[in-house]
Design a protein around this motif. Structure first.
Motif, PDB file in Angstrom:
ATOM      1  N   ASN A  67      -0.816   0.734  10.649  1.00 44.09           N
ATOM      2  CA  ASN A  67      -0.924   1.092   9.375  1.00 44.09           C
ATOM      3  C   ASN A  67      -0.204   2.250   8.797  1.00 44.09           C
ATOM      4  OD1 ASN A  67      -3.014  -0.701   7.639  1.00 44.09           O
ATOM      5  ND2 ASN A  67      -4.433  -0.151   9.501  1.00 44.09           N
ATOM      6  N   LEU A  68      -0.225   2.097   7.647  1.00 43.74           N
ATOM      7  CA  LEU A  68       0.515   3.378   6.870  1.00 43.74           C
ATOM      8  C   LEU A  68      -0.716   3.971   6.017  1.00 43.74           C
ATOM      9  CD1 LEU A  68       3.506   4.733   6.524  1.00 43.74           C
ATOM     10  CD2 LEU A  68       3.637   3.458   4.379  1.00 43.74           C
ATOM     11  N   TYR A  69      -0.879   5.268   6.361  1.00 41.66           N
ATOM     12  CA  TYR A  69      -2.121   5.976   5.796  1.00 41.66           C
ATOM     13  C   TYR A  69      -1.348   7.039   4.620  1.00 41.66           C
ATOM     14  CZ  TYR A  69      -4.632   4.128   9.352  1.00 41.66           C
ATOM     15  OH  TYR A  69      -5.445   3.178  10.265  1.00 41.66           O
ATOM     16  N   GLU A  70      -2.258   7.272   3.730  1.00 40.48           N
ATOM     17  CA  GLU A  70      -2.120   8.362   2.659  1.00 40.48           C
ATOM     18  C   GLU A  70      -2.998   9.251   2.935  1.00 40.48           C
ATOM     19  OE1 GLU A  70      -1.374   9.088  -2.152  1.00 40.48           O
ATOM     20  OE2 GLU A  70      -1.623   7.130  -1.594  1.00 40.48           O
ATOM     21  N   VAL A  71      -2.900  10.638   3.017  1.00 36.28           N
ATOM     22  CA  VAL A  71      -3.552  11.765   3.706  1.00 36.28           C
ATOM     23  C   VAL A  71      -3.844  12.768   2.052  1.00 36.28           C
ATOM     24  CG1 VAL A  71      -3.971  13.847   4.828  1.00 36.28           C
ATOM     25  CG2 VAL A  71      -2.703  11.717   5.811  1.00 36.28           C
ATOM     26  N   ASN A  72      -4.953  13.176   1.993  1.00 36.16           N
ATOM     27  CA  ASN A  72      -5.212  14.112   1.035  1.00 36.16           C
ATOM     28  C   ASN A  72      -6.535  15.051   1.426  1.00 36.16           C
ATOM     29  OD1 ASN A  72      -7.737  12.480   0.698  1.00 36.16           O
ATOM     30  ND2 ASN A  72      -6.710  11.043  -0.756  1.00 36.16           N
ATOM     31  N   GLU A 329       7.408  12.080   0.348  1.00 33.89           N
ATOM     32  CA  GLU A 329       6.303  10.894   0.860  1.00 33.89           C
ATOM     33  C   GLU A 329       5.847  11.301   2.359  1.00 33.89           C
ATOM     34  OE1 GLU A 329       7.334   7.043  -1.559  1.00 33.89           O
ATOM     35  OE2 GLU A 329       8.563   7.514   0.170  1.00 33.89           O
ATOM     36  N   ALA A 330       6.770  11.779   3.290  1.00 31.49           N
ATOM     37  CA  ALA A 330       6.484  12.128   4.358  1.00 31.49           C
ATOM     38  C   ALA A 330       5.563  13.225   4.661  1.00 31.49           C
ATOM     39  CB  ALA A 330       7.794  12.470   5.281  1.00 31.49           C
ATOM     40  N   GLN A 331       5.189  14.199   3.563  1.00 31.72           N
ATOM     41  CA  GLN A 331       4.500  15.098   3.697  1.00 31.72           C
ATOM     42  C   GLN A 331       2.877  14.583   3.264  1.00 31.72           C
ATOM     43  OE1 GLN A 331       5.327  18.134   4.223  1.00 31.72           O
ATOM     44  NE2 GLN A 331       7.379  17.806   4.465  1.00 31.72           N
ATOM     45  N   ARG A 332       2.678  13.426   2.616  1.00 26.75           N
ATOM     46  CA  ARG A 332       1.430  13.014   2.542  1.00 26.75           C
ATOM     47  C   ARG A 332       1.089  11.584   3.228  1.00 26.75           C
ATOM     48  NH1 ARG A 332       1.729   9.159  -1.318  1.00 26.75           N
ATOM     49  NH2 ARG A 332       3.878   9.096  -2.618  1.00 26.75           N
ATOM     50  N   LEU A 333       2.355  11.251   4.169  1.00 22.12           N
ATOM     51  CA  LEU A 333       1.954   9.829   4.738  1.00 22.12           C
ATOM     52  C   LEU A 333       1.888   9.861   6.229  1.00 22.12           C
ATOM     53  CD1 LEU A 333       4.658   7.481   2.775  1.00 22.12           C
ATOM     54  CD2 LEU A 333       1.935   7.682   2.592  1.00 22.12           C
ATOM     55  N   GLU A 334       1.194   9.021   6.672  1.00 17.73           N
ATOM     56  CA  GLU A 334       1.097   9.008   8.275  1.00 17.73           C
ATOM     57  C   GLU A 334       1.224   7.348   8.712  1.00 17.73           C
ATOM     58  OE1 GLU A 334      -2.618  10.687   9.823  1.00 17.73           O
ATOM     59  OE2 GLU A 334      -2.329  12.662   9.313  1.00 17.73           O
ATOM     60  N   ALA A 335       1.902   7.501   9.801  1.00 19.33           N
ATOM     61  CA  ALA A 335       2.325   6.095  10.164  1.00 19.33           C
ATOM     62  C   ALA A 335       1.489   6.111  11.418  1.00 19.33           C
ATOM     63  CB  ALA A 335       3.881   5.902  10.452  1.00 19.33           C
ATOM     64  N   GLU A 336       0.794   5.143  11.860  1.00 24.06           N
ATOM     65  CA  GLU A 336      -0.034   4.994  13.238  1.00 24.06           C
ATOM     66  C   GLU A 336      -0.112   3.463  13.715  1.00 24.06           C
ATOM     67  OE1 GLU A 336      -4.414   6.071  13.820  1.00 24.06           O
ATOM     68  OE2 GLU A 336      -3.245   7.894  13.687  1.00 24.06           O
TER      69      GLU A 336
END
Length: 412
Positions: A67-72, A329-336
């Motif tokens: 999944n690709l996640y958006e972090v806030n 985008e890399a600052q707020r996304l996580e790939a896992e």
């Protein structure tokens, strides 16, 4: 690579692989000895240990949820609206499913140390990733520091800039990864030679060679005729009855010491090849001897994950954030990749862990139910905590209670 650069690499001091401008090589600059048998992708994959090691790595990675996640500030959620999420989780290209795509990338990475995929865009949006066979790609470092990839398709050669190719690599010189297949050439060659020897032995019914003794001198023609007539003693029908004449005697010769040690040698090659690919021999169905990782399956999988699969997954995850999304985008996304399903403990252990997490206020009952694949229940979204905990200074004191006249009294 120019000849003087290769020679310079042979005599250079100790350190990592050189990074010189020009065509980059994932193979050793030279070998200490000739291989026992020719080694390439097709011949290597016919060795069960190589097939098993590569299959375990590629199929395990392909089976993992991604999944690709958006972090806030509130945590993270699946970035289902991001175009790249659809590509990496559902439709990577017109030919493959998500599982097949990750298997292809992991296969190339495990074999050659490099995995390549063409980045297909619609405007600035990535709409597809098409894996390439790493054997058909040559990576070149230009004098200005930029990198280009040349893909050979039949008689056609297409050159791609670095921003149009997703390149994932194992450890190497930073531009290209080192090839496990190339560096394991001697070990795999021994395994191929051993397989060839076993094939030769069993192709004639596993019959050892023998000596046919005749009590007179034969001419060259007679020796050829006797050899042709009686060759089936060694190679022919096992049920055929042979009649020897004129004092002829046949004496069977036992197997050579090399043949006797052949089985032990093949066992060792499983371990040796497993080391190159980072796969424990017990996962290659090597049951001879004892596993150094212990007999517990969970311990074996956990060690395999930490020492082998986790570095593969980290390379994919970090490479996505480095090359497939913008810096913002890399600052707020996580790939896992989600590895929990593979490392799930037994039912009793999971229930005990869930109980402790619920009692300590780390999970709600519904979160624990969802982790077990069960539906949420009303009232299960509240965090709970054990109420019997008291300050340490109050330990041993009797609790007090209110009495009807408004005073307090110690409970008996």
């Amino acid at each position: 690579m120019p000849l003087f650069q290769t020679i310079r690499g042979w005599f250079s001091g100790q350190g990592g692989p050189a990074r010189n401008p020009g065509l980059q090589s994932s193979q050793p600059a030279g070998y200490t000895s000739a291989s026992a048998a020719p080694v390439n992708f097709d011949s290597a994959m016919q060795i069960s240990a190589v097939w098993g090691a590569v299959r375990i790595v590629s199929e395990t990675i392909g089976s993992l949820p991604f999944n690709l996640y958006e972090v806030n500030a509130e945590g993270r959620k699946v970035a289902s609206d991001h175009p790249l999420h659809r590509v990496l989780t559902r439709r990577p290209n017109r030919y493959q499913t998500r599982v097949e795509f990750w298997e292809s990338m992991a296969l190339n990475l495990a074999i050659s140390g490099n995995a390549y995929a063409i980045i297909q865009r619609s405007g600035s949006r990535i709409v597809g990733l098409l894996p390439l066979s790493s054997s058909q790609v040559e990576t070149t470092l230009l004098d200005d520091g930029s990198v280009v990839h040349a893909y050979t398709d039949g008689v056609n050669v297409k050159v791609y800039a670095a921003e149009n190719i997703w390149h994932v690599k194992l450890f190497g010189n930073g531009v290209i990864g080192l090839s496990p297949l190339a560096y394991a050439r001697n070990s795999i060659g021994i395994a191929i030679a051993a397989d060839n020897r076993v094939t030769k032995i069993f192709s004639n019914g596993a019959k050892p060679s023998g000596v046919l003794t005749i009590d007179k001198t034969l001419t060259k023609e007679q020796r050829a005729q006797v050899r042709a007539n009686f060759s089936e003693l060694e190679e022919g029908n096992e049920d055929r009855l042979f009649v020897l004449e004129a004092g002829m005697q046949y004496q069977q010769v036992s197997m050579t010491p090399q043949d006797v040690e052949l089985l032990e040698s093949r066992r060792f090659q499983i371990e040796d090849i497993g080391r190159f690919f980072g796969v424990p021999s017990i996962l290659l169905n090597q049951t001879f001897g004892q596993s150094s990782l212990g007999s517990n399956v969970y311990e074996i999988l956990s060690a395999f994950y930490k020492l082998n699969l986790r570095p593969y997954l980290e390379k994919f995850e970090e490479s996505i954030l480095r090359w497939l999304v913008t810096e913002a985008e890399a600052q707020r996304l996580e790939a896992e990749f989600d590895f929990d399903s593979l490392l799930r403990a037994d039912t009793l252990s999971r229930y005990q862990a869930n109980r402790e997490a619920i009692n300590s206020g780390q999970l709600t009952p519904n979160e624990a139910r969802l982790s077990e694949g069960r539906q949420s229940l009303p009232g299960g979204d509240q965090l709970l905590v054990q109420g019997a905990m008291i300050p340490i200074q109050n330990a041993g004191q009797k609790p007090v209670r209110e009495v009807p006249n408004g005073t307090q009294d110690s409970q008996p």
